[in-house]
Design a protein around this motif. Structure first.
Motif, PDB file in Angstrom:
ATOM      1  N   GLU A   1      -8.797 130.362 110.633  1.00 30.93           N
ATOM      2  CA  GLU A   1      -8.662 129.091 110.671  1.00 30.93           C
ATOM      3  C   GLU A   1      -7.587 128.327 110.177  1.00 30.93           C
ATOM      4  O   GLU A   1      -7.010 127.346 110.904  1.00 30.93           O
ATOM      5  N   ALA A   2      -7.161 128.538 108.912  1.00 30.64           N
ATOM      6  CA  ALA A   2      -6.358 127.936 108.212  1.00 30.64           C
ATOM      7  C   ALA A   2      -4.948 128.229 109.004  1.00 30.64           C
ATOM      8  O   ALA A   2      -4.110 127.421 109.071  1.00 30.64           O
ATOM      9  N   ASP A   3      -4.510 129.340 109.178  1.00 27.73           N
ATOM     10  CA  ASP A   3      -3.439 129.892 109.938  1.00 27.73           C
ATOM     11  C   ASP A   3      -3.229 128.950 111.191  1.00 27.73           C
ATOM     12  O   ASP A   3      -2.080 128.714 111.554  1.00 27.73           O
ATOM     13  N   ALA A   4      -4.241 128.630 112.145  1.00 26.87           N
ATOM     14  CA  ALA A   4      -4.190 128.080 113.465  1.00 26.87           C
ATOM     15  C   ALA A   4      -3.907 126.515 113.062  1.00 26.87           C
ATOM     16  O   ALA A   4      -2.848 126.041 113.701  1.00 26.87           O
ATOM     17  N   VAL A   5      -4.330 126.045 112.068  1.00 28.99           N
ATOM     18  CA  VAL A   5      -3.949 124.719 111.785  1.00 28.99           C
ATOM     19  C   VAL A   5      -2.569 124.437 111.188  1.00 28.99           C
ATOM     20  O   VAL A   5      -1.967 123.473 111.547  1.00 28.99           O
ATOM     21  N   ALA A   6      -2.197 125.455 110.457  1.00 30.90           N
ATOM     22  CA  ALA A   6      -0.730 125.293 109.845  1.00 30.90           C
ATOM     23  C   ALA A   6       0.184 125.521 110.971  1.00 30.90           C
ATOM     24  O   ALA A   6       1.290 124.841 111.248  1.00 30.90           O
ATOM     25  N   PHE A   7      -0.279 126.399 112.084  1.00 30.34           N
ATOM     26  CA  PHE A   7       0.874 126.920 113.010  1.00 30.34           C
ATOM     27  C   PHE A   7       0.987 125.616 113.919  1.00 30.34           C
ATOM     28  O   PHE A   7       2.059 125.126 114.419  1.00 30.34           O
ATOM     29  N   ALA A   8      -0.268 124.960 114.012  1.00 31.67           N
ATOM     30  CA  ALA A   8      -0.060 123.814 115.174  1.00 31.67           C
ATOM     31  C   ALA A   8       0.648 122.650 114.359  1.00 31.67           C
ATOM     32  O   ALA A   8       1.146 121.600 115.095  1.00 31.67           O
ATOM     33  N   ALA A   9       0.334 122.611 113.318  1.00 31.22           N
ATOM     34  CA  ALA A   9       1.248 121.347 112.473  1.00 31.22           C
ATOM     35  C   ALA A   9       2.767 121.535 112.414  1.00 31.22           C
ATOM     36  O   ALA A   9       3.516 120.598 112.457  1.00 31.22           O
ATOM     37  N   ARG A  10       3.150 123.036 112.458  1.00 26.67           N
ATOM     38  CA  ARG A  10       4.668 123.142 112.718  1.00 26.67           C
ATOM     39  C   ARG A  10       5.076 123.003 114.148  1.00 26.67           C
ATOM     40  O   ARG A  10       6.156 122.539 114.236  1.00 26.67           O
ATOM     41  N   HIS A  11       4.148 123.486 114.906  1.00 26.27           N
ATOM     42  CA  HIS A  11       4.642 123.216 116.584  1.00 26.27           C
ATOM     43  C   HIS A  11       3.371 122.909 117.166  1.00 26.27           C
ATOM     44  O   HIS A  11       2.766 123.903 117.572  1.00 26.27           O
ATOM     45  N   ARG A  12       3.305 121.849 117.653  1.00 25.32           N
ATOM     46  CA  ARG A  12       2.221 121.360 118.612  1.00 25.32           C
ATOM     47  C   ARG A  12       2.098 122.162 119.825  1.00 25.32           C
ATOM     48  O   ARG A  12       2.927 122.283 120.731  1.00 25.32           O
ATOM     49  N   PRO A  13       0.757 122.725 119.979  1.00 17.65           N
ATOM     50  CA  PRO A  13       0.451 123.529 120.973  1.00 17.65           C
ATOM     51  C   PRO A  13       0.269 122.762 122.436  1.00 17.65           C
ATOM     52  O   PRO A  13       0.000 121.600 122.475  1.00 17.65           O
ATOM     53  N   THR A  14       0.731 123.416 123.347  1.00 17.93           N
ATOM     54  CA  THR A  14       0.302 122.721 124.698  1.00 17.93           C
ATOM     55  C   THR A  14      -1.190 123.014 125.399  1.00 17.93           C
ATOM     56  O   THR A  14      -1.732 122.035 125.916  1.00 17.93           O
ATOM     57  N   VAL A  15      -1.312 124.294 125.064  1.00 17.06           N
ATOM     58  CA  VAL A  15      -2.834 124.748 125.254  1.00 17.06           C
ATOM     59  C   VAL A  15      -3.339 125.733 124.246  1.00 17.06           C
ATOM     60  O   VAL A  15      -2.308 126.328 123.472  1.00 17.06           O
ATOM     61  N   ILE A  16      -4.658 125.708 123.739  1.00 19.85           N
ATOM     62  CA  ILE A  16      -4.968 126.550 122.951  1.00 19.85           C
ATOM     63  C   ILE A  16      -6.118 127.206 123.503  1.00 19.85           C
ATOM     64  O   ILE A  16      -6.875 126.970 124.280  1.00 19.85           O
TER      65      ILE A  16
ATOM     66  N   PRO B   1     -13.884 126.819 116.597  1.00 14.71           N
ATOM     67  CA  PRO B   1     -14.136 125.488 116.763  1.00 14.71           C
ATOM     68  C   PRO B   1     -13.642 124.661 115.763  1.00 14.71           C
ATOM     69  O   PRO B   1     -12.973 123.288 115.943  1.00 14.71           O
ATOM     70  N   ARG B   2     -13.889 124.888 114.325  1.00 21.39           N
ATOM     71  CA  ARG B   2     -13.411 124.071 113.346  1.00 21.39           C
ATOM     72  C   ARG B   2     -11.794 123.847 113.313  1.00 21.39           C
ATOM     73  O   ARG B   2     -11.404 122.946 112.934  1.00 21.39           O
ATOM     74  N   ALA B   3     -11.123 124.981 113.529  1.00 24.46           N
ATOM     75  CA  ALA B   3      -9.460 124.919 113.619  1.00 24.46           C
ATOM     76  C   ALA B   3      -9.171 123.858 114.639  1.00 24.46           C
ATOM     77  O   ALA B   3      -8.346 123.154 114.566  1.00 24.46           O
ATOM     78  N   VAL B   4      -9.949 123.992 115.767  1.00 30.17           N
ATOM     79  CA  VAL B   4      -9.466 123.258 117.177  1.00 30.17           C
ATOM     80  C   VAL B   4      -9.983 121.616 116.917  1.00 30.17           C
ATOM     81  O   VAL B   4      -9.043 120.753 116.967  1.00 30.17           O
ATOM     82  N   GLU B   5     -10.895 121.466 116.070  1.00 28.68           N
ATOM     83  CA  GLU B   5     -11.317 120.194 115.750  1.00 28.68           C
ATOM     84  C   GLU B   5     -10.217 119.418 114.683  1.00 28.68           C
ATOM     85  O   GLU B   5      -9.985 118.318 114.910  1.00 28.68           O
ATOM     86  N   GLN B   6      -9.620 120.248 113.716  1.00 32.67           N
ATOM     87  CA  GLN B   6      -8.763 119.862 112.844  1.00 32.67           C
ATOM     88  C   GLN B   6      -7.497 119.772 113.618  1.00 32.67           C
ATOM     89  O   GLN B   6      -6.900 118.589 113.281  1.00 32.67           O
ATOM     90  N   ILE B   7      -7.120 120.579 114.233  1.00 32.36           N
ATOM     91  CA  ILE B   7      -5.924 120.399 115.201  1.00 32.36           C
ATOM     92  C   ILE B   7      -6.053 119.103 116.019  1.00 32.36           C
ATOM     93  O   ILE B   7      -5.141 118.060 116.116  1.00 32.36           O
ATOM     94  N   HIS B   8      -7.041 118.900 116.663  1.00 29.38           N
ATOM     95  CA  HIS B   8      -7.173 117.654 117.336  1.00 29.38           C
ATOM     96  C   HIS B   8      -7.176 116.638 116.644  1.00 29.38           C
ATOM     97  O   HIS B   8      -6.615 115.367 116.931  1.00 29.38           O
ATOM     98  N   ASN B   9      -7.995 116.245 115.426  1.00 34.74           N
ATOM     99  CA  ASN B   9      -7.709 115.222 114.461  1.00 34.74           C
ATOM    100  C   ASN B   9      -6.379 114.845 113.965  1.00 34.74           C
ATOM    101  O   ASN B   9      -6.050 113.792 113.824  1.00 34.74           O
ATOM    102  N   GLN B  10      -5.630 115.989 113.915  1.00 30.96           N
ATOM    103  CA  GLN B  10      -3.999 115.771 113.552  1.00 30.96           C
ATOM    104  C   GLN B  10      -3.194 115.362 114.559  1.00 30.96           C
ATOM    105  O   GLN B  10      -2.384 114.569 114.323  1.00 30.96           O
ATOM    106  N   LEU B  11      -3.571 115.840 115.674  1.00 32.10           N
ATOM    107  CA  LEU B  11      -2.534 116.115 116.894  1.00 32.10           C
ATOM    108  C   LEU B  11      -2.851 115.336 118.107  1.00 32.10           C
ATOM    109  O   LEU B  11      -2.114 115.033 119.114  1.00 32.10           O
ATOM    110  N   GLY B  12      -4.262 114.860 118.163  1.00 33.37           N
ATOM    111  CA  GLY B  12      -4.747 114.608 119.406  1.00 33.37           C
ATOM    112  C   GLY B  12      -5.233 115.508 120.341  1.00 33.37           C
ATOM    113  O   GLY B  12      -5.447 116.659 119.967  1.00 33.37           O
TER     114      GLY B  12
END
Length: 117
Positions: free
Chosen positions: A31-46, A58-69
């Motif tokens: 989960e932590a790696d997913a959030v960190a990777f997304a913060a460095r490079h916004r994914p197009t699809v997960i 799901p928690r990683a996705v929720e955090q990514i959505h909260n940070q990046l939309g």
């Protein structure tokens, strides 16, 4: 981005996504790696498993959505009942086929999704 803690499954998903036209990937096993990777490079699809060795998809996705939309997500899991009821993302049950992953990607990916990180 592929959120998956089983290396062989992650490679299988990567192959399916490449066949569907994706060309760039980040693979996160926690989960932590997913959030960190997304913060460095916004994914197009997960794509995301539900249960991870550390945390949950799901928690990683929720955090990514909260940070990046909003970013399209495909859940690929052996425990589909653990995806939230309010989830509208495609949920594929493991074992999954190349064709199922490709079709789900084609359904959710933006037209410029050749770069999937």
């Amino acid at each position: 981005m592929i959120i998956e803690d089983e290396p062989m499954v992650a490679m299988f998903i990567e192959e399916a996504l490449e066949l569907a036209g994706a060309s760039s990937f980040d693979i996160a096993a926690t989960e932590a790696d997913a959030v960190a990777f997304a913060a460095r490079h916004r994914p197009t699809v997960i794509t995301s498993d539900v249960r991870l060795v550390e945390g949950t998809g799901p928690r990683a996705v929720e955090q990514i959505h909260n940070q990046l939309g909003d970013i399209p997500v495909i859940f690929i899991t052996g425990t589909p009942f653990e995806c939230e009821a309010k989830n509208t993302s495609p949920v594929l049950m493991k074992p999954v086929t190349l064709n199922a992953v490709m079709k789900a990607f084609e359904k959710v990916a933006p037209e410029d999704a050749g770069c999937l990180s």
